[in-house]
Every structure is written in structure tokens, then in C-alpha cells.
Design an enzyme around this catalytic site. Sequence first.
Site, PDB file in Angstrom:
ATOM      1  N   HIS B  56       0.845  -1.197   0.000  1.00  0.00           N
ATOM      2  CA  HIS B  56       0.000   0.000   0.000  1.00  0.00           C
ATOM      3  C   HIS B  56       0.878   1.244   0.000  1.00  0.00           C
ATOM      4  O   HIS B  56       1.403   1.658   1.033  1.00  0.00           O
ATOM      5  CB  HIS B  56      -0.918  -0.031   1.233  1.00  0.00           C
ATOM      6  CG  HIS B  56      -1.908   1.090   1.310  1.00  0.00           C
ATOM      7  ND1 HIS B  56      -3.269   0.881   1.325  1.00  0.00           N
ATOM      8  CD2 HIS B  56      -1.748   2.433   1.374  1.00  0.00           C
ATOM      9  CE1 HIS B  56      -3.904   2.046   1.412  1.00  0.00           C
ATOM     10  NE2 HIS B  56      -2.994   3.007   1.447  1.00  0.00           N
ATOM     11  N   HIS B 212      -9.560   1.549   0.937  1.00  0.00           N
ATOM     12  CA  HIS B 212      -9.177   2.358   2.093  1.00  0.00           C
ATOM     13  C   HIS B 212     -10.340   2.241   3.080  1.00  0.00           C
ATOM     14  O   HIS B 212     -11.433   2.737   2.807  1.00  0.00           O
ATOM     15  CB  HIS B 212      -8.979   3.818   1.691  1.00  0.00           C
ATOM     16  CG  HIS B 212      -7.648   4.095   1.062  1.00  0.00           C
ATOM     17  ND1 HIS B 212      -7.298   3.639  -0.177  1.00  0.00           N
ATOM     18  CD2 HIS B 212      -6.566   4.786   1.532  1.00  0.00           C
ATOM     19  CE1 HIS B 212      -6.058   4.035  -0.467  1.00  0.00           C
ATOM     20  NE2 HIS B 212      -5.593   4.729   0.549  1.00  0.00           N
ATOM     21  N   HIS B 244      -5.787  -0.129   6.218  1.00  0.00           N
ATOM     22  CA  HIS B 244      -5.883   0.764   7.388  1.00  0.00           C
ATOM     23  C   HIS B 244      -6.686   0.162   8.540  1.00  0.00           C
ATOM     24  O   HIS B 244      -6.136  -0.203   9.559  1.00  0.00           O
ATOM     25  CB  HIS B 244      -6.459   2.143   7.035  1.00  0.00           C
ATOM     26  CG  HIS B 244      -5.579   2.944   6.148  1.00  0.00           C
ATOM     27  ND1 HIS B 244      -4.280   3.223   6.473  1.00  0.00           N
ATOM     28  CD2 HIS B 244      -5.791   3.515   4.939  1.00  0.00           C
ATOM     29  CE1 HIS B 244      -3.738   3.944   5.508  1.00  0.00           C
ATOM     30  NE2 HIS B 244      -4.625   4.128   4.560  1.00  0.00           N
TER      31      HIS B 244
END
Lengths: 397, 397
Positions: B56, B212, B244
Site C-alpha cells: 500500500h 481504504h 488501514h
Amino acid sequence: MDLVIRNATIAGVARLKDIGIESGSIVKISDRIEPRGHEEINAEGNLVAPGFIDVHMHLDKALTLDRYDWATREIMATPRLTSVNESNKVKRTFTVEDVCERATRIAEMCIVNGTTTLRSHVDIDPVVGLIGMRGVLAAKEACKDWIDIQISPYAISGFDDAPEDAEKLLRQALDMGADLMGGVPEADKDGNSHVDRVFAIAKEYNFDIDFHTDQAQFETPFALPYIAEKTIVEGWQGRVMASHCFGLAHHKPEIRQKAVDLCREADVSICCTPFTTVNERVIEPVEAGVNVSYMSDNIRDTWQPYGNADMLQLALFVARLGRWRSNEDLDHLLEMGSTGAAKAIGIKGGHGLVVGNNADLVVFEAKSGHEAIITQAQKLWVVKRGRVVAQQGELLV
Amino acid sequence: MDLVIRNATIAGVARLKDIGIESGSIVKISDRIEPRGHEEINAEGNLVAPGFIDVHMHLDKALTLDRYDWATREIMATPRLTSVNESNKVKRTFTVEDVCERATRIAEMCIVNGTTTLRSHVDIDPVVGLIGMRGVLAAKEACKDWIDIQISPYAISGFDDAPEDAEKLLRQALDMGADLMGGVPEADKDGNSHVDRVFAIAKEYNFDIDFHTDQAQFETPFALPYIAEKTIVEGWQGRVMASHCFGLAHHKPEIRQKAVDLCREADVSICCTPFTTVNERVIEPVEAGVNVSYMSDNIRDTWQPYGNADMLQLALFVARLGRWRSNEDLDHLLEMGSTGAAKAIGIKGGHGLVVGNNADLVVFEAKSGHEAIITQAQKLWVVKRGRVVAQQGELLV
């Protein structure tokens, strides 16, 4: 001059400077120093900063990872006493030569990473006796030409079990060549009386004091306010360090604020490992005007398997965990680990890029403190008392 | 053979091995390979591990720190929209050549640090249009001989403002040479409909998806369970990454547990920046059997000023913050960033020290994964598809 560092970026100074060094001190800082030095460094515009001060290490126990059976990651969640007991098993293997050899290796890791002075605590207890003290004293002597080591003996297991014997042993350590003394309130049932006892001895010896303070992560003793009050009562302002202070994170903001205000009033410095609760233990005290620094603590021993004796790496941890974002904050962070830390542990001779101060310097491969932290810059040269002692990670002495 | 790496320590293998490489693949692993390779490396007992996969990144925005006015550290505490707006100001300065140049520099930082494949998200929005996409595509082409770059365009500002235009622009990006597509539920008022829209497009293109997910640090949207459920409904198991997942830390253990169990069931991988709530976002999912990796995310841009494209440094952060202590845990952590990450993003050709797999390798100056993490070992050599492309921090191509 013995050494001239040319084309140096100095924090807060607009133009590149030459730095002249003689007899271990900075004697001149100017746009251009005409005479050639006996030795010369061209910093090529890179940052020349005061050396790091690692204010809290444990040289006696360091690098003993291979003597320990790392069962599970759960060990850190156990009470302090368990860690002490596990550590005691390993301490039974110590000899003076062994301690000296490991302590010297850590000192070497420090100096190549730009740390020009360190403070080491030394366990004094019935298990290890004075072996740790003798070993670290020997290392201090062996390394004295290229790094300063402050030695802080402390009764890690407290006084409760055998008050007279414990104090007698501790006093023997103090008499052998300590630079200050330590304490650890939570090692005894009555933490305040531990603090009182340590103050009484320290005043007798005219020693600074460094307390392992509020280390518990899951309980909430809170010795910090009492330490600060006692410091004021005893007139020991500017001579006391509170190390760790995990307790700060376990209390409400108004209680934290009160403790931190007391520290500022008592001129008690705080130092922290930057891996937990950075907000409560670093940022809030800094913003309240307390002198805060960060430190290696244990390196690859029973207390933690990590550590590279690299203050620049620790600065990055503080920065990222604390979410520090501005260049100014990061520049200040670098200073916390050098001039701030120097103030905390009372470096003689003055520390920082000022004429008259000790020439304890590091040249980073970076143009600024924030760049050095962000990029984890190479330490191009390390200068101790005017002598180039390390270059790009290699010890020169 | 094209390349023979001799005297290699391989994780989980007792004796030193020679590794034979031909046409970009590992063709032999044995105690002794007799014929000399066209090229030879003597690992001297050091660890030879599969290359890191940084799953990422944001190559389009990286290294733009100097275009931003870092007012205060407070910026990170502001709502996501503020960060997006600040970022948009900087994106107006982008050109294709500029993006390509910065993306290439990050790719170089990656490969010298042992990252042999990376996944980059690319902002697709009315401000930057397709400039970021064109720039990263150009970098992918420029670097293709020594690093693999997966490109994941996503509508960072969502679809609410102009649904048709936003989707049209995104589809243009997908048509230009995307490898997969991204999404960000919280960019739209109805996060679930954002997820639905992304799934619909991805299925049309037969693309993997990288969301995300739950980025808010101070609110508590929780898109993760819906993403996992949708993955199962659409039969997209093993093809979805949730990046995340800060949201995991804002919910009670039983709700977290349920979400994490859903991820395992849906074979949704999780990847995290290792600077906050490592326990909730890394350790718990790992222990529940979810495939978790860590990643650089933004590097020196408006979202964060940090980053060295160094997965080994990130592993140390995870280890210290997660208080991982045993050698086994640390060895596993290294694998999470290589073979685990490879599984997460679907590397073709196979990743890992097994005959038949891609010869994407890194030789650490350490005897084990835990030693590499603890000491932050030098990356002695990096091999990409059988070719030595970096040595001790220097790019060779």
C-alpha cells in the site's frame, strides 16, 4: 587548531559556518577560519549538531538475550516482580569481565551512532552483588577516551527484605565510583519511604538522583508527585530525573497536569522510552515546559529484546508515535536528545554549538534536524572532546 | 544457471543451502550445487528471504513535502476532508513527468531496501484528473526490469458530487492499464453504496479490489463488516484487501472479533500502518487467522512527512509497538511482509523460498528474521527475477 569542521549547517544559523576546536572545546565559530586545523572535516553543508546524550541505559544487563528463554510475548504483561525474577536468573551468570565486555560493546554502538555521553543504571542487589558495578566501572575506564559514562547504582529490589544489608551494599557501590544514585519507589511497599531513604543517602554523598518512576503498565502507583515535592523540600531542584513515568498515562488530565506542573516547579526532568503513551509522557510535559528526553533503556536483555543504541532511531519513534509534523517540532525533538538531555543529567563543560562548550559533535548526512530524523541520516563523523572517534558507523579508536 | 546463491540460511531449514536460479525462477535448493553460476553470491550463512512486498503506497503523491506548508502538528487531528483539501492544493502542481520522476525515486528506495513488488494507489479525482495515473504508469514502465508495480486507481473524493463524471474518469483510468481498483467508502455519504458501486465495476473488469477502510481516527464508521459480507456475496474471496482499518480500534472486543472472523471467512486481507493501535489492527486479526501485512502508505507528502520505503523498519515498529518478544513471532512478522503480503495481493509466479517460485530475494546481514528486525540489518543483495539489482543500499541497474 586541533580540528576545523568547515561548511557546517548549525541549527538556527542562516549561513554555513566553520567550527574551530582546540583542547577538546569549541573555540571559534565563524564564516571562515583561515588557518588549517591539524585535522579537517568538510561538512559540505550538512548539519553539525551536539552529540546525543542517552540518559538511561542498563549496560550491566545489556546483550544477554541469548541467555534467556523467550517463552512468549506475554512476558511483558506480567508484573514487575516476574521480570525482576527472570532477570535475576540471568544475572547469576555475570562476571566482571563479562559485564565489562558487553558494556563496552554498547558504548561502541552508542558512539558510532553519535551518542557522546551516556548514563547507565547498575543493579545492586543480593543476587549480583557488586559484579555489575565493577564491570561497568571497568568499561567506563576502558572507554573514557571516547565516551563519557555516568554510573547510577540503585537497589533494584528495594530495601524491604533486608534494609540494613541492602543499604550497606548500595553504599559500597556508591563508594566505588558512582556519579550519582538511583532509586525505584515501587520496589518497596511504602514507595515514599524508599524515596526518603534515597534522598537521605544522596544528600550525604551530594549526588544527583535518578528514579525509575511509575513503571507499572497495569496498576497505577503514582510516585511522581511525591518525588517532585520531595525535590523542592530538599532543595534538590535541577538534580533529579524521573525515568519512565508510565503512571502519567493512567491518570486523568487534571491529575497529570498537576504532576507535570510540579515537575516543572521542582526542575525534575523526565525521560521516556518512546514506545507507549508518548502523548501523556512526552508531548504534554514538553508543552508544560518540563525538560523531557528519550532514551534506550534496556538493550537486548530480559527486559526487552530490542535496542540499537541509536538515539536518531528513537527520535523517529517519538516523532511518529507523537504525530509530530512540523519541521520546528522535529528540530526541537533532536535537541531534546542532546542539549535537553545534557541539561537533565548535568554535563560538565557545556553541551551545544556555542564557543567554550565541549566539542562533542555529530555530523549528519542531512541539512537539518528534521531531515536527519525523517531519513534516518548516516552519521558521517562523530567528534568526542575534539577528536574524530567514529566515521560512517565505524569506530576509529 | 544464471545465479547461484551459496551458503544461504533459509527460514525453517536447518542446514545452509545453495540456491540455483535460472530464467528468473528458483530452480534448485540443495546442500551443494556443483556447477558455477553465471553470477555467484556467497551469502556466508546469512538469511536469504523472499523480497518484501509493500502492499500500500501512494507513488503519485510521494516526496512532495517541500510543496506543503507544515503549519502545525494539529493537521493530523483534523477530519479526513481537510487532509484531502490540503492534498488537492499540492496536486494542482503535478505534471506527468513530475509524478513519474517521484514515483521512480520511491521505487528505487523500495528495491534497495529489499521490496521487490509494490502496490500503489493512484488518486483519480477532478483536481488531478488522469495526471497521477499517467505518471505512475510511466514509472511502472521505466522500472519494470527491476521492480513490479501494481496500480490501483481509486476515486479518492468519492462519487457523491458528480456520480457520472467521477465514474467515467475512474473507468478511463482503469482502461489505461490498471492492475486492480480501489475504493474508499467514507468518501461518500452512503459508504455501503460506494462499496456496491466499486464491486460492480470491479466485477465488470475482473479486478481485485483494495479499499481504504475505516480511516477515521476520531469517528467510528465501520465499513469492514460490510466489505467482508459483500465479498462473500459477490464470490470475490481472496481478491479483496482492507487497508488501514483504524475502525477496528474503536469498537468493543466482541464487535472487533466478529468483524475479524468475517474477514477470515471472506478471505479479506488487512494491511496496516504500524503506528497506532497495533494490538487491535494487527495482533488480534493475526491471531484470528486473518492474513495481515504492514505497509508504507504515504511517503513524505501532505498526509505524513515520514517514510523510508523500508519494510524492515516498519517491521521493527510493529514488533516494538505490538510488544512481540519471541523469536518465532518476529520471524513470522518478517514473513507477513513478504509471503503473507504476496498472498494478499496475488503475486503471479509464486513468492517464497521454494523451487519453481520467482527468484525475488533479499540477503540480509543477519542469521535470522528476528536478528534482521532487531538489528535493522543491512540488505546485502537484492535479487529481482534472478538478477542482482541492488547491493548494500546501492541500485545496480
